[in-house]
Enzyme design. Structure first.
Site, PDB file in Angstrom:
ATOM      1  N   ASP A 191       0.867 -14.081  30.372  1.00 47.03           N
ATOM      2  CA  ASP A 191       1.858 -15.040  29.890  1.00 47.03           C
ATOM      3  C   ASP A 191       3.243 -14.745  30.428  1.00 47.03           C
ATOM      4  O   ASP A 191       4.068 -15.649  30.563  1.00 47.03           O
ATOM      5  CB  ASP A 191       1.929 -14.998  28.352  1.00 47.03           C
ATOM      6  CG  ASP A 191       0.787 -15.758  27.723  1.00 47.03           C
ATOM      7  OD1 ASP A 191       0.181 -16.582  28.423  1.00 47.03           O
ATOM      8  OD2 ASP A 191       0.494 -15.519  26.537  1.00 47.03           O
ATOM      9  N   HIS A 213       0.037 -19.494  18.651  1.00 43.74           N
ATOM     10  CA  HIS A 213       0.771 -20.545  19.366  1.00 43.74           C
ATOM     11  C   HIS A 213       0.821 -21.835  18.572  1.00 43.74           C
ATOM     12  O   HIS A 213       1.818 -22.552  18.590  1.00 43.74           O
ATOM     13  CB  HIS A 213       0.094 -20.855  20.704  1.00 43.74           C
ATOM     14  CG  HIS A 213       0.630 -20.061  21.846  1.00 43.74           C
ATOM     15  ND1 HIS A 213       1.921 -20.159  22.260  1.00 43.74           N
ATOM     16  CD2 HIS A 213       0.050 -19.139  22.658  1.00 43.74           C
ATOM     17  CE1 HIS A 213       2.115 -19.329  23.294  1.00 43.74           C
ATOM     18  NE2 HIS A 213       1.000 -18.696  23.549  1.00 43.74           N
ATOM     19  N   GLU A 264      -9.353 -21.806  29.248  1.00 40.17           N
ATOM     20  CA  GLU A 264      -8.056 -21.650  29.907  1.00 40.17           C
ATOM     21  C   GLU A 264      -7.834 -20.171  30.250  1.00 40.17           C
ATOM     22  O   GLU A 264      -7.535 -19.824  31.381  1.00 40.17           O
ATOM     23  CB  GLU A 264      -6.975 -22.151  28.943  1.00 40.17           C
ATOM     24  CG  GLU A 264      -5.578 -22.084  29.497  1.00 40.17           C
ATOM     25  CD  GLU A 264      -4.535 -22.387  28.421  1.00 40.17           C
ATOM     26  OE1 GLU A 264      -4.892 -22.435  27.213  1.00 40.17           O
ATOM     27  OE2 GLU A 264      -3.359 -22.551  28.781  1.00 40.17           O
TER      28      GLU A 264
END
Lengths: 436, 436
Positions: free
Chosen positions: B361, B262, B327
């Site tokens: 996701d 990412h 997270e």
């Protein structure tokens, strides 16, 4: 005289928009000072906190005396009258009973694919509650902040409360004791917020900081946000009363003043379809102001920010109230339930003539920490949810991964995130091999 | 090589604390520039937005072309492949099904005193969703932000998405269409956030702004917070995998890389009681990095911020994970449910070897907007609650006021708020007169 508006007047929209946009607070810009204080506390810990407390609160402390001792707390609490003590206990019991009902439920379900999905709520581990010192040191606020935290299951709950010159409000200590607070530190200002957020040798850091404070406290909370969670940044308080004329004008006058007496920046608005009733309320306010103890505060608030709006009917009153999105809304009308259904934005609604807003401040049960400055459009009062967080859960089976994995791969490819796709592909490849 | 820690090493605590405290992001300080842009948009509205879009996105717009037309949207959507379209539809359906279950319930109950208490949830009226342009323009994020808003009942939902040089991602438009977005404006940066918060002649203001963005967008969101609600300010992404050694090291390697790809600031951590397994995963990561498309991003992320921590057992692994408050948390262990019970702080948990984080996701159902930078200690992922607010309700009867009003008076007196007490006293006096 307060502002007097009538929706049938030609300039109504202009004047109402002005009323909505009124800037009621001029916070001094203390951000640079606060940044320095936070940096100092981070660098020097207890020493900085002690120095700043000596400077701002004229109070000499040591690491050992930062927190009240059990004996000190007991001695202060002994000063509280039985009547006050009973009132605090009743308030605490009612607030607890209300907030217990807010506890959200965990969920876990199995889909057709065999996948399990759900979520789980867990409390923050430690929370810190800021309690102002001096005049605005309200025991009721201690209950309103501490009880939801305890109901949520917060393990460690501490209070910071400045005691300028060493003076403390015994009721604040009793409220903390009743609510189950674990420690009370006699520190305040940005230094207290910094100590809570970053910790010192004596004060362990917390994960969430709530509670009201002055401009320094507000600026410090904004600055530590992200490192810890914070509640809202509260602005001056507001009340809006919708009355159909069926309620004694004097009752409404006192309700308006109960907001105005908080702060010269507070705002009290009456909306009514009955112009004569509106004038009667204005007269009743003037009369009450003659003798009110806090008339030096309530008077300017009413004069500068108070307003009476005359509408065609109650439906129009509700629509205007929704544009204001008031912190407190009283519905002094014959059928408050019906009118309440038309309200889309308000922090708290008090229904009917026998529910003065002050009931909600102390003893009704709902929280009195509510969204100000029109933020009820997008936020809520304090609740157990402020001390909980939700972890989402997902558990795929091989069958579930086969069913939905390929679509994840397609989307990963479309976002050019190769490893995302590979993480599904590698598993599906192994599963397909196993099938052969 | 990533960081390699062992809890039995003498310097473990020091090194783990360093890992926790690692500064992974150096946001440029753009606050002054952003303040200027917001002031400009407030003052000049559309004209400012159009000028700034020409300057930053090299795109000439008029008030009429700020939003995509229906025909433009249709033309772009026609470019999407049936496979991608079907994947987006499936994702939307699953996200919707998950979030519908989050809708909280209203409550209203009558107490022994006759008083009615409760609360009511209502949606924010209008929300704006920021969608980045260019490389990080993710259709999945459109679904993850827009669907909870629509499920919550938000009436007007608009998207802002910069289109540098006029280039737009057709999948973003399709995702917005599927999610029920009402308008899509081709603007971005701080000017788009300002337009959403304050409104222009063409763009009506919203009450809540969500969605990711660069440093300018983040600074603008911080600045308009209070005027409108915002979601969290997201930091670089993280994944933590706890593995007992039962999962293919290559699968775990790809999962770690799916975070690392990412952003160079992303962090991937493996915690395992099996040191040999840990080394095997490191080797597998190195191998995958040789061919990974985004190795120029994932490589530095893994090298600078990646970590493998060897623990005594899984219980210690869970305890360390709770200190990280990641997270994303993958539990690649034989009994993920049992281990999950030991987790107190995490944004999302992915249970078992067949649940790669990428499923979350895109298509699992739970939201992928999750708390970063250890903020899972005190905050939650995006949900329908972000687009709802709660109004508390209280309705006293004469009997209820007689029962609890006197205690409110006592507390009002103790806080020197006379009008608060009078508002109760006046009503009780009238009631007592009536009784005589």
């Amino acid at each position: 005289m307060p502002h007097f508006l009538d929706t049938s007047a030609a300039d109504f929209e202009t004047r109402f928009t002005e009323l909505l946009g009124m800037k009621r607070e001029d916070s001094p810009d203390v951000d640079a000072v606060v940044a320095g204080i936070i940096a100092d506390v981070r660098a020097r810990g207890d020493a900085a906190v002690i120095e700043l407390t000596e400077k701002f609160d004229r109070l000499a402390l040591t690491p050992e005396t930062l927190a009240f001792s059990e004996a000190e707390i007991e001695a202060e609490i002994a000063k509280v009258s039985p009547e006050e003590s009973a009132a605090l206990e009743l308030a605490a019991e009612r607030i607890r009973a209300y907030h217990v009902r807010q506890m959200p439920e965990d969920a876990l379900w199995r889909e057709e694919t065999g996948a399990e999905l759900g979520w789980r709520w867990t409390p923050v581990s430690a929370a810190g509650l800021y309690v102002p010192g001096g005049l605005a040191s309200y025991p009721s606020s201690v209950l309103m902040n501490a009880i939801p935290a305890k109901v949520a299951g917060v393990e460690r709950l501490v209070v910071v409360c400045p005691t300028p010159g060493g003076v403390v409000n015994p009721l604040v200590l009793l409220a903390a004791r009743i609510a189950g607070v674990d420690a009370i530190y006699r520190i305040g200002g940005a230094q207290a917020v910094a100590a809570l957020a970053y910790g010192t040798a004596t004060i362990a850091p917390v994960d969430k900081i709530t509670g009201p404070g002055n401009a320094f406290v507000a600026a410090a909370k904004r600055r530590v946000f992200g490192k810890v969670g914070i509640d809202m940044i509260a602005g001056p308080s507001e009340i809006l009363v919708i009355s159909d004329g069926s309620t004694d004008p004097d009752w409404i006058a006192i309700d308006l003043l109960s907001q105005a007496e908080h702060d010269e920046s507070a705002q009290s608005i009456l909306i009514t379809p009955d112009a004569a009733h509106g004038r009667a309320v204005v007269a009743a306010v003037e009369k009450r102001l003659e003798t009110l103890e806090r008339r030096a505060i309530a008077g300017p608030s009413w004069r500068d920010f108070g307003a009476v709006v005359v509408t065609r009917d109650l439906a129009e009153a509700a629509a205007l109230s929704n544009r204001v999105a008031p912190e407190h809304l009283e519905l002094c009308v014959e059928d408050p339930d019906a009118l309440s259904d038309q309200i889309t934005h308000a922090g708290a609604i008090f229904l009917g003539a026998y529910t003065p807003e002050a009931i909600g401040d102390y003893i009704g049960g709902p929280n009195h920490v509510l969204p100000t400055a029109r933020s009820a459009r997008f936020s809520s009062g304090l609740s157990v949810l402020d001390f909980l967080k939700r972890t989402t859960l997902a558990k795929m089976t091989p069958a579930a991964l086969k069913a939905i994995g390929p679509s994840a791969e397609v989307l990963a490819r479309s976002e050019s995130l190769e490893a995302h796709g590979l993480s599904v592909r590698a598993r599906l490849a192994a599963l397909n091999e196993g099938d052969e």
